[in-house]
Scaffold this motif. Structure first.
Motif, PDB file in Angstrom:
ATOM      1  N   ALA A  22       0.952  -1.216  -0.109  1.00  0.00           N
ATOM      2  CA  ALA A  22      -0.079   0.077  -0.165  1.00  0.00           C
ATOM      3  C   ALA A  22       0.816   1.151  -0.023  1.00  0.00           C
ATOM      4  O   ALA A  22       0.505   2.258  -0.645  1.00  0.00           O
ATOM      5  CB  ALA A  22      -0.922  -0.086   1.023  1.00  0.00           C
ATOM      6  N   ALA A  23       1.678   1.065   0.765  1.00  0.00           N
ATOM      7  CA  ALA A  23       3.056   2.452   0.871  1.00  0.00           C
ATOM      8  C   ALA A  23       3.428   2.600  -0.600  1.00  0.00           C
ATOM      9  O   ALA A  23       3.691   3.594  -1.139  1.00  0.00           O
ATOM     10  CB  ALA A  23       4.080   2.274   1.781  1.00  0.00           C
ATOM     11  N   LEU A  24       3.954   1.353  -1.218  1.00  0.00           N
ATOM     12  CA  LEU A  24       4.576   1.639  -2.600  1.00  0.00           C
ATOM     13  C   LEU A  24       3.467   2.043  -3.474  1.00  0.00           C
ATOM     14  O   LEU A  24       3.899   2.937  -4.444  1.00  0.00           O
ATOM     15  CB  LEU A  24       5.081   0.188  -2.974  1.00  0.00           C
ATOM     16  N   ASP A  25       2.125   1.626  -3.298  1.00  0.00           N
ATOM     17  CA  ASP A  25       1.277   2.174  -4.329  1.00  0.00           C
ATOM     18  C   ASP A  25       0.855   3.349  -4.154  1.00  0.00           C
ATOM     19  O   ASP A  25       0.382   4.145  -5.310  1.00  0.00           O
ATOM     20  CB  ASP A  25      -0.171   1.200  -4.195  1.00  0.00           C
ATOM     21  N   GLY A  26       1.002   4.144  -2.888  1.00  0.00           N
ATOM     22  CA  GLY A  26       0.871   5.687  -2.476  1.00  0.00           C
ATOM     23  C   GLY A  26      -0.577   5.310  -2.089  1.00  0.00           C
ATOM     24  O   GLY A  26      -1.149   6.365  -2.008  1.00  0.00           O
ATOM     25  N   THR A  27      -1.112   4.356  -2.007  1.00  0.00           N
ATOM     26  CA  THR A  27      -2.776   4.416  -1.452  1.00  0.00           C
ATOM     27  C   THR A  27      -2.795   4.465   0.029  1.00  0.00           C
ATOM     28  O   THR A  27      -3.918   4.786   0.520  1.00  0.00           O
ATOM     29  CB  THR A  27      -3.268   3.055  -1.827  1.00  0.00           C
ATOM     30  N   ARG A  28      -1.787   4.375   0.726  1.00  0.00           N
ATOM     31  CA  ARG A  28      -1.794   4.420   2.222  1.00  0.00           C
ATOM     32  C   ARG A  28      -0.588   4.756   2.539  1.00  0.00           C
ATOM     33  O   ARG A  28       0.503   4.099   2.695  1.00  0.00           O
ATOM     34  CB  ARG A  28      -2.198   3.111   3.022  1.00  0.00           C
ATOM     35  N   PRO A  29      -0.368   6.033   3.133  1.00  0.00           N
ATOM     36  CA  PRO A  29       1.175   6.550   3.596  1.00  0.00           C
ATOM     37  C   PRO A  29       1.554   5.459   4.844  1.00  0.00           C
ATOM     38  O   PRO A  29       0.686   5.275   5.598  1.00  0.00           O
ATOM     39  CB  PRO A  29       1.393   7.805   3.779  1.00  0.00           C
ATOM     40  N   LEU A  30       2.863   5.272   5.075  1.00  0.00           N
ATOM     41  CA  LEU A  30       3.171   4.758   6.370  1.00  0.00           C
ATOM     42  C   LEU A  30       2.970   5.795   7.456  1.00  0.00           C
ATOM     43  O   LEU A  30       3.237   6.845   7.421  1.00  0.00           O
ATOM     44  CB  LEU A  30       4.781   4.312   6.413  1.00  0.00           C
ATOM     45  N   THR A  31       2.620   5.126   8.679  1.00  0.00           N
ATOM     46  CA  THR A  31       2.400   6.088   9.895  1.00  0.00           C
ATOM     47  C   THR A  31       3.865   6.465  10.536  1.00  0.00           C
ATOM     48  O   THR A  31       4.821   5.850   9.890  1.00  0.00           O
ATOM     49  CB  THR A  31       1.403   5.336  11.223  1.00  0.00           C
ATOM     50  N   GLY A  32       4.056   7.192  11.552  1.00  0.00           N
ATOM     51  CA  GLY A  32       5.254   7.557  11.868  1.00  0.00           C
ATOM     52  C   GLY A  32       5.880   6.363  12.717  1.00  0.00           C
ATOM     53  O   GLY A  32       7.102   5.971  12.454  1.00  0.00           O
ATOM     54  N   ALA A  33       4.895   5.325  13.399  1.00  0.00           N
ATOM     55  CA  ALA A  33       5.390   4.213  13.907  1.00  0.00           C
ATOM     56  C   ALA A  33       5.901   3.202  13.003  1.00  0.00           C
ATOM     57  O   ALA A  33       7.058   2.551  13.097  1.00  0.00           O
ATOM     58  CB  ALA A  33       4.395   3.738  14.724  1.00  0.00           C
TER      59      ALA A  33
END
Length: 183
Positions: free
Chosen positions: A34-45
């Motif tokens: 999802a992070a690679l897709d850009g559909t969901r950014p990673l949270t700080g943690a």
């Protein structure tokens, strides 16, 4: 100072070679994809977990490589490069933007827009030989620049908008793309 493709490869090798006793995968493949897709950014943690776990960073790299290879099989050849503004506007005029893959720099100098291909980029030999017409678009899809690279790997033209470059890019998603004309 801009990071070259060689710098990025060396940094990736250093990160990939690092080993920690007791390291384990800290993030699920679905989160990484999802992070690679850009559909969901990673949270700080999640970002902190990725940075703390060399094994998780290697897994992200494997997933990214698999996606890139699958994309190339579906669409052979270069299809374009994307970039974004990297920092908040501090009031200074916008001078240079760099694509995420590091292959392109977009310089804005005294009303001129200059697209520059990084000579270290894997794209350089193919694009310099091909004479292909390239197009730079802002985040809204408007054409910023269109033309062919000269022998130095550059293409230039006038800034086409009335609004200042930094303000223009901010108003249009802070993004830009470099693509083959007709794409």
């Amino acid at each position: 100072m801009a990071t070259t493709e060689l710098d990025r490869k060396l940094q990736a090798q250093l990160l990939g070679a690092r080993r920690l006793e007791g390291d384990r995968l800290m993030l699920a493949d679905a989160v990484l994809l999802a992070a690679l897709d850009g559909t969901r950014p990673l949270t700080g943690a999640e970002r902190a977990a990725l940075q703390a776990s060399p094994l998780t960073a290697r897994r992200l790299r494997v997933l990214a490589t698999e996606r890139r290879q699958a994309s190339r099989r579906e669409r052979p050849g270069w299809q374009g490069s994307a970039g974004m503004l990297r920092a908040a506007d501090g009031g200074a005029p916008l001078a240079v933007l760099v694509t995420d893959d590091g292959a392109w720099r977009l310089h804005i100098v005294e009303g001129q827009v200059i697209l520059q291909l990084d000579a270290q980029s894997a794209l350089a030999p193919q694009l310099l030989r091909s004479g292909q017409v390239l197009r730079v678009r802002d985040g809204a899809g408007a054409i910023v620049l269109e033309g062919q690279l000269d022998s130095d790997g550059e293409c230039e033209g006038r800034w086409p908008f009335a609004e200042a470059p930094s303000r223009h890019f901010q108003r249009h998603g802070g993004a830009f793309t470099v693509e083959p004309a007709g794409a």
